[in-house]
Scaffold this active site. Structure first.
Site, PDB file in Angstrom:
ATOM      1  N   LYS A 146     -15.925   6.109 -11.789  1.00 21.19           N
ATOM      2  CA  LYS A 146     -14.661   5.662 -12.156  1.00 21.19           C
ATOM      3  C   LYS A 146     -14.429   5.687 -13.612  1.00 21.19           C
ATOM      4  O   LYS A 146     -15.296   5.343 -14.383  1.00 21.19           O
ATOM      5  CB  LYS A 146     -14.703   3.963 -11.624  1.00 21.19           C
ATOM      6  CG  LYS A 146     -13.235   3.194 -11.795  1.00 21.19           C
ATOM      7  CD  LYS A 146     -13.558   1.847 -11.280  1.00 21.19           C
ATOM      8  CE  LYS A 146     -12.362   0.909 -11.256  1.00 21.19           C
ATOM      9  NZ  LYS A 146     -12.600  -0.357 -10.865  1.00 21.19           N
ATOM     10  N   SER A 176     -12.887  -4.944  -6.530  1.00 22.81           N
ATOM     11  CA  SER A 176     -12.423  -3.754  -6.680  1.00 22.81           C
ATOM     12  C   SER A 176     -13.522  -2.650  -6.129  1.00 22.81           C
ATOM     13  O   SER A 176     -12.972  -1.333  -6.260  1.00 22.81           O
ATOM     14  CB  SER A 176     -12.297  -3.454  -8.158  1.00 22.81           C
ATOM     15  OG  SER A 176     -11.129  -4.151  -8.558  1.00 22.81           O
ATOM     16  N   SER A 234      -9.585  -1.889  -7.258  1.00 21.74           N
ATOM     17  CA  SER A 234      -8.976  -0.840  -8.086  1.00 21.74           C
ATOM     18  C   SER A 234      -9.973   0.336  -8.121  1.00 21.74           C
ATOM     19  O   SER A 234      -9.447   1.471  -8.723  1.00 21.74           O
ATOM     20  CB  SER A 234      -9.025  -1.429  -9.636  1.00 21.74           C
ATOM     21  OG  SER A 234     -10.376  -1.801  -9.997  1.00 21.74           O
TER      22      SER A 234
END
Length: 506
Positions: free
Chosen positions: A98, A197, A173
């Protein structure tokens, strides 16, 4: 004594052709040992799939940048250990990271236009651990900008699509990492979790996602949202790969002092907890207030009912928990990330290279370039910063929640709690994520793991149905228990399916 699960070896002289689709660490390493796969071939196969499906084909838009040295790193790994009798834990394994985690030689943007030039000179602690274990950082993934939303849309990456239903969000996310792993763009994924997330996109993409106990995995090198709740963890296709990844990234880091709490609790191997019979004799509390009761909740409830029946058939005792605990009330009253965001983000931005043009939350707001879905969050954080009385009150509620959860599980003699991660199916593009249940772990700092529970009924945009994830929640540092339960449930459910939108390449 039960032994950890390992895949059955091939018969002498028999080697099935290796496919990167749904590849696991164990499968890749078996192929490397028998000489039918190299790290460079595995890396190349992942890059081919990214080229075919990320900006073309279904155009999933999960990848922000490819690591410039990935192929060269793979070649070096092959040269150092050609056909070795034993391999490093993650030898030659491509990992998707990420893009709010620092990787040396790559920009760390958190998906934000205002951080486009933030070139990292050092690796985050977890990235150093990955490289030391032989892993290859393959790419940085899209996320909901600044990790501040559940739909995975950003000014740099646009809207990431769910590969099971291209009209739906992938959760967030950490949606870019999850989509990339679901589509076999990499073998392992790294996400972050402040509220939902890691587990939200795992649930929405038929994956395994682990939010570790606070203090087990270092956050050094993370673009923070609020360090009371922020953590880093695995997103993978199997529980076994989550365990193997956790073996590598868990550990003490002086740069993140909270990790000193985890040191006494780290076992010799999390993979040793992989037990097909791990549900036998387990007591699992089913939180009834974490299920919806309206028509919109029926698809998730149907999947969960079937999954829990399978878990019970494996010898687990399901205990109905009727305590009136509301995830929506917890969301409204216990979370502290908005109170901490300005403080923690400012501290991160202040240490960046002079060329980065934003040095504070106020600079980001003034730049006016963030995605519209994030602008309100930043304004709220700026307003709440410094409201110390409210902040302390919420911290006290978090502590009260910890005590309540420990008491609940002790009273009922529970190994874990179970519930759907999301009470309704993951939301269509253009709508805000709703009715997620991840707050229990994020507000307490306790661990939780999501596994594939099944799929909703097929529909026009989702010919396979939409994935539904089951969350298992535990007491602090009981990751071995959660992995044992999750692995046994995974093996019984066999619910994971790759998306039809990204088939094997010819």
């Amino acid at each position: 004594m039960k032994t950890p699960y390992e895949p059955a070896p091939d018969k002498p002289g028999q080697h099935a052709p290796f496919s990167v689709v749904e590849a696991t660490v164990a499968g890749a390493h078996a192929a490397m040992r028998d000489g039918t796969l190299t790290a460079r071939q595995l890396t190349g196969a992942c890059l081919d799939r990214i080229a075919a499906y990320d900006q073309r084909g279904p155009a999933l838009r999960s990848i922000l940048q490819i690591a410039p040295q990935a192929v060269e790193q793979a070649a070096r790994i092959d040269a150092m250990a050609a056909h070795p009798p034993s391999l490093a834990p993650l030898h030659g394994i491509p990992v998707l990271v990420k893009d709010n985690i620092e990787c040396a030689g790559m920009a760390t943007t958190a998906g934000a236009e205002c951080l486009r030039g933030n070139l990292s000179t050092d690796d985050a602690f977890v990235i150093r651990r990955l490289r030391a274990a032989g892993a290859i950082v393959l790419a940085k993934t899209n996320l909901h900008e600044l990790a501040s939303g559940g739909e995975t849309v950003s000014t740099l990456g646009g809207q990431t699509l769910n590969p099971y239903d291209l009209a739906r969000t992938p959760g967030g996310s950490s949606g870019g990492t999850a989509v990339g792993i679901a589509a076999s763009f990499g073998v392992l994924g790294i996400g972050t979790d402040g509220i939902n997330s890691i587990r939200s996109p795992a649930s929405a993409n038929s994956l395994v996602g682990l939010r570790p106990t606070m203090g087990l995995v270092s956050r050094a090198g993370l673009v923070p949202c609020g360090l009371t709740q922020d953590t880093i963890g695995p997103i993978t296709r199997t529980v076994a790969d989550t365990a193997r990844l956790l073996d590598v990234i868990a550990g003490h880091d002086p740069a993140d002092p909270v990790t000193s709490q985890g040191v006494p609790h780290i076992p010799a191997s999390y993979a040793a907890s992989l037990d097909r019979d791990g549900l036998s004799g387990a007591r699992i509390g089913v939180l009834h207030h974490f299920f919806g009761r309206q028509d919109v909740h029926r698809p998730v409830n149907a999947v969960m009912e079937q999954a829990l029946a399978v878990i019970a058939a494996q010898g687990a005792e399901l205990v109905a928990i009727e305590d009136a605990i509301s995830p929506d009330e917890l969301l409204a009253s216990t979370l502290v990330h908005h109170y901490e965001m300005e403080r923690d983000l400012d501290a991160y931005l202040a240490r960046l290279a002079p060329g980065v043009r934003v040095r504070s939350l106020q600079d980001i707001i003034a730049a006016g370039t963030v995605h519209p879905s994030v602008a309100g969050t930043l304004a709220t954080a700026a307003t709440l910063s410094g409201k110390d009385d409210e902040y302390r009150e919420r911290l006290q509620r978090q502590q009260a929640l910890r005590h309540w959860l420990q008491d609940l599980m002790a009273r009922h003699g529970l190994d874990a709690l179970a519930f759907p991660h999301q009470r309704r199916l993951v939301m269509p593009i253009g709508e805000t994520q709703a009715e997620r249940n991840g707050v229990l772990a994020s507000a307490s700092g306790f661990p939780a793991i999501v596994i594939p529970a099944g799929f909703s009924a097929p529909e026009r945009n989702a010919p396979q149905g939409v994935p539904v994830g089951l969350e298992l929640f535990g007491l602090p540092f009981t990751e071995p228990v959660l992995i044992r339960l999750a692995f046994a449930a995974e093996q019984a459910l066999r619910a994971r399916r790759p998306p039809h939108s990204t088939p094997a390449l010819e």
